[in-house]
Design an enzyme around this catalytic site. Structure first.
Site, PDB file in Angstrom:
ATOM      1  N   CYS A   8      53.925  26.959  30.999  1.00 28.49           N
ATOM      2  CA  CYS A   8      55.062  27.605  31.986  1.00 28.49           C
ATOM      3  C   CYS A   8      54.308  27.296  33.240  1.00 28.49           C
ATOM      4  O   CYS A   8      53.433  27.815  33.534  1.00 28.49           O
ATOM      5  CB  CYS A   8      55.356  29.063  31.586  1.00 28.49           C
ATOM      6  SG  CYS A   8      56.073  30.050  32.728  1.00 28.49           S
TER       7      CYS A   8
ATOM      8  N   GLU B 178      68.641  28.627  28.737  1.00 28.19           N
ATOM      9  CA  GLU B 178      68.442  29.654  27.854  1.00 28.19           C
ATOM     10  C   GLU B 178      69.798  30.326  27.128  1.00 28.19           C
ATOM     11  O   GLU B 178      69.810  30.814  26.071  1.00 28.19           O
ATOM     12  CB  GLU B 178      67.604  30.903  28.358  1.00 28.19           C
ATOM     13  CG  GLU B 178      66.271  30.304  28.861  1.00 28.19           C
ATOM     14  CD  GLU B 178      65.124  31.233  28.016  1.00 28.19           C
ATOM     15  OE1 GLU B 178      65.399  32.463  27.500  1.00 28.19           O
ATOM     16  OE2 GLU B 178      64.201  30.446  27.913  1.00 28.19           O
TER      17      GLU B 178
ATOM     18  N   HIS C 287      61.362  24.185  30.883  1.00 28.03           N
ATOM     19  CA  HIS C 287      62.926  24.373  30.223  1.00 28.03           C
ATOM     20  C   HIS C 287      63.807  23.053  30.694  1.00 28.03           C
ATOM     21  O   HIS C 287      64.607  22.722  29.832  1.00 28.03           O
ATOM     22  CB  HIS C 287      63.702  25.499  30.882  1.00 28.03           C
ATOM     23  CG  HIS C 287      63.158  26.778  30.169  1.00 28.03           C
ATOM     24  ND1 HIS C 287      62.199  27.408  30.545  1.00 28.03           N
ATOM     25  CD2 HIS C 287      63.806  27.477  29.601  1.00 28.03           C
ATOM     26  CE1 HIS C 287      61.953  28.408  29.882  1.00 28.03           C
ATOM     27  NE2 HIS C 287      63.236  28.737  29.306  1.00 28.03           N
TER      28      HIS C 287
ATOM     29  N   ASP D 257      54.916  30.628  26.604  1.00 29.02           N
ATOM     30  CA  ASP D 257      56.112  30.566  27.864  1.00 29.02           C
ATOM     31  C   ASP D 257      56.799  31.640  28.118  1.00 29.02           C
ATOM     32  O   ASP D 257      56.851  32.449  27.446  1.00 29.02           O
ATOM     33  CB  ASP D 257      56.911  29.454  27.757  1.00 29.02           C
ATOM     34  CG  ASP D 257      58.023  29.196  28.572  1.00 29.02           C
ATOM     35  OD1 ASP D 257      57.739  28.886  29.782  1.00 29.02           O
ATOM     36  OD2 ASP D 257      59.203  28.916  28.339  1.00 29.02           O
ATOM     37  N   SER D 258      57.559  31.721  29.020  1.00 32.22           N
ATOM     38  CA  SER D 258      58.396  33.219  29.239  1.00 32.22           C
ATOM     39  C   SER D 258      59.483  33.114  28.087  1.00 32.22           C
ATOM     40  O   SER D 258      59.990  34.026  27.953  1.00 32.22           O
ATOM     41  CB  SER D 258      59.178  33.217  30.643  1.00 32.22           C
ATOM     42  OG  SER D 258      59.879  31.867  30.745  1.00 32.22           O
TER      43      SER D 258
ATOM     44  N   CYS E   6      59.080  22.453  35.401  1.00 34.67           N
ATOM     45  CA  CYS E   6      59.547  23.724  34.589  1.00 34.67           C
ATOM     46  C   CYS E   6      59.868  23.078  33.256  1.00 34.67           C
ATOM     47  O   CYS E   6      60.556  22.115  33.103  1.00 34.67           O
ATOM     48  CB  CYS E   6      60.889  24.247  35.241  1.00 34.67           C
ATOM     49  SG  CYS E   6      61.556  25.578  34.105  1.00 34.67           S
TER      50      CYS E   6
HETATM   51  N1  DGL Z   1      59.331  27.301  31.347  1.00 37.62           N
HETATM   52  C1  DGL Z   1      58.963  28.115  32.507  1.00 37.62           C
HETATM   53  C2  DGL Z   1      58.532  27.381  33.765  1.00 37.62           C
HETATM   54  O1  DGL Z   1      57.936  26.248  33.475  1.00 37.62           O
HETATM   55  C3  DGL Z   1      60.257  28.748  32.898  1.00 37.62           C
HETATM   56  C4  DGL Z   1      60.138  29.870  33.808  1.00 37.62           C
HETATM   57  C5  DGL Z   1      60.821  31.107  34.050  1.00 37.62           C
HETATM   58  O2  DGL Z   1      60.890  31.927  32.985  1.00 37.62           O
HETATM   59  O3  DGL Z   1      61.869  31.248  34.880  1.00 37.62           O
HETATM   60  O4  DGL Z   1      58.487  27.460  34.948  1.00 37.62           O
END
Ligand code: DGL
Length: 273
Positions: A73, A158, A194, A10-11, A192
């Protein structure tokens, strides 16, 4: 058997909500998690940038011995997965696979709605890619898909702002915008990884009759099915029940945050991509 973990990417921290469910359903495998925290969030970045970063990460996983990488992600799945699968994987090795989170979700999302009106909450990148409307339409042509980009939500998560009054404003207004698109929306997908961290806030603004769906369990169940159907890939996944965590930013920061997402203490190592 040599160490061949399943890579989960993931990012940032969001993919940990997926890894947690995968480990619950498939505890026997080894896993390597990488959060590209130094370059997160990806949501507002261009296709080319997200592709470049995601490919670097996939190559890193393959160097560590992974044969199978899950892009946990949505932004990377929407903007980079297809190009990696079509252009890069043939060069990287016949036994290498990269899977995303969009396909497993769109395959079953239609089972949750009675009104055939679904709402998608995601990053700018995921929403602009139109991946969800396009993919859902393939499986459930009768379903209308409504989308709302929530560009602030990943940053709220975050930066530990997910339970604050500041989150009320952004979460409230994005949900209001989504629900205003159609009266009959009875299912909302958190597209997403997150967003499950914002679930308590989200529930405050979503009527009780609307089903809210997170992807972790869906992706985990789909992986169980995938490994069952692909013994040629499954045999390349080692089984010692080991977990290792890597971040492109500060391990101490990662460990502090990651415990909340993963539900257990985490000890990470720094890497450069
Ligand atoms: N968890 C990522 C997603 O599902 C986050 C993406 C991001 O870094 O903006 O899209």
């Amino acid at each position: 058997m040599k160490y061949q973990p399943i890579g989960v990417f993931d990012s940032g921290y969001g993919g940990l909500t997926v890894l947690k469910e995968i480990v619950k359903q498939l505890p026997q495998y080894d896993y390597l998690y990488l959060g590209d925290n130094a370059r997160a969030p990806y949501g507002n970045r261009s296709f080319d940038t997200v592709y470049e970063y995601t490919l670097q990460s996939a190559e890193w996983f393959f160097k560590q011995g992974c044969s199978l990488v899950i892009l946990a992600c949505n932004t990377a799945s929407a903007k980079a997965l297809r190009t990696i699968q079509q252009n890069d994987l043939p060069k990287l090795g016949a036994d290498k696979r990269v899977l995303g989170v969009i396909r497993p979700t769109t395959e079953i999302i239609g089972q949750f709605t009675k009104s055939n009106e679904i709402g998608i909450l995601g990053t700018n990148g995921t929403v602009q890619s139109n991946s969800y409307p396009i993919e859902i339409n393939k499986f459930y042509p009768q379903v209308k898909v409504h989308q709302e980009a929530c560009p602030m939500w990943v940053s709220l998560v975050e930066n530990d702002e997910y339970a604050t009054a500041g989150a009320d404003f952004f979460v409230g207004s994005n949900i209001k915008n989504l629900l205003a698109q159609a009266k009959g929306i009875d299912t909302i997908l958190l597209a997403c990884t997150h967003y499950p961290l914002l679930i308590n806030k989200i529930k405050q603004f979503v009527p009780e009759n609307v089903t809210i769906i997170s992807q972790g369990e869906i992706v985990a169940t789909s992986l169980v099915d995938y490994l069952g159907r692909h013994p040629e890939i499954e045999k390349n996944c080692s089984k010692n029940g080991q977990l290792a965590f890597y971040t492109t930013d500060l391990p101490a920061d990662f460990d502090n945050h990651a415990a909340t997402f993963f539900g257990k203490p985490v000890k990470s190592t720094h890497i450069e991509l």
